[in-house]
Design an enzyme around this catalytic site. Sequence first.
Site, PDB file in Angstrom:
ATOM      1  N   PRO A  61       0.830  -1.005  -0.016  1.00 17.66           N
ATOM      2  CA  PRO A  61      -0.039  -0.085  -0.060  1.00 17.66           C
ATOM      3  C   PRO A  61       0.881   1.301   0.086  1.00 17.66           C
ATOM      4  CG  PRO A  61      -0.567  -1.370   1.760  1.00 17.66           C
ATOM      5  CD  PRO A  61       0.406  -1.993   0.952  1.00 17.66           C
ATOM      6  N   GLU A  62       0.584   2.104  -0.908  1.00 16.25           N
ATOM      7  CA  GLU A  62       1.073   3.510  -0.867  1.00 16.25           C
ATOM      8  C   GLU A  62       0.321   4.637  -0.075  1.00 16.25           C
ATOM      9  OE1 GLU A  62       2.825   4.600  -4.786  1.00 16.25           O
ATOM     10  OE2 GLU A  62       2.633   2.445  -5.402  1.00 16.25           O
TER      11      GLU A  62
END
Length: 289
Positions: free
Chosen positions: A2-3
């Site tokens: 996840p960014e």
Amino acid sequence: MPELPEVETVRQGLLPIVKKKIIIKLDQRRPDLRWTLPKNMSSRLENTKICNISRRSKYLLFQLSSGETLIVHLGMSGRLLVLHDIEQTTTEVGSFNFKTHKYDKHDHIVMYLDSGIRVVYNDPRRFGAMDLISTLNLDNHKWLKKLGPEPLGNYFFADYLFEKLQKRKSSIKTSLMDQKIIAGLGNIYVLEVLWLCKIAPSRSANDVKMIEVERLIVAIRNVLARAIKAGGTSLQDFRRVGGELGYFQQSLQVYGRHKQQCKNIDCLGTIQRVKQLGRMSYYCDQCQK
DNA sequence: AGACGTACCTGACCGC
DNA sequence: TGCGGTCAGGTACGTC
């Protein structure tokens, strides 16, 4: 992993469910994730109230009534899932009848809340991490203190970014992924931003002109905001807290489009895929210079 | 100091 | 069907 948009999606999904709830039991299933979990984590978390969840870069910050903050990083494959379903067997926990948790192989931590809801941390690759620190010392935590500005915050300016990039000898892609320069971007969103700005990922950071930096800032804010609105990008692992997919993958313009035609309407180029410092880069060799 | 390779871990997928 | 190779959204650490 996840960014920033995926972490923000998790935060927004989790907050209304856990805010002001008390952790009545914490089930820690293994001593470590990527690193050893904090000492006495269960006893430090049990019987404390979750006052708020905020986010710094890709870190979730659970502010607790005990005066400590739980820092959570999802690594590459970490998920926080909310469960309220009913199963057959029940176990007495506090004043609630919780269903016995049917553990997935990669359910590492389960939080039982006083509302009868469970929050499960699941992470197949175990690149995630957690730590507990006094909220007063939060800014000095080793994971947070070196981070650059939040791209969606009020302290992210073209002057700042231009100056940082000028000092760099590495590529623009590597520089934008450097969390000390700007916090929260990863491979996918950097490549999307560079495509939008028609800058090749391999270009030297110190070659990027001020006018382009101004466009980069706009594109970064725009892409991140749209991705948050779409609930993040679900390629392999990412899920929202209810297990749903994000849908920004439908809006990706260059990432993963190897051998396909460039989506820039004035361009006849084909998307290239090359390895850059051990990571895949996708770009159009016609319109990105 | 900055740049870069490697390590950490599991699972999915591809070609043979 | 099975096997080996490669890929996956991140970060820390050692070395130059």
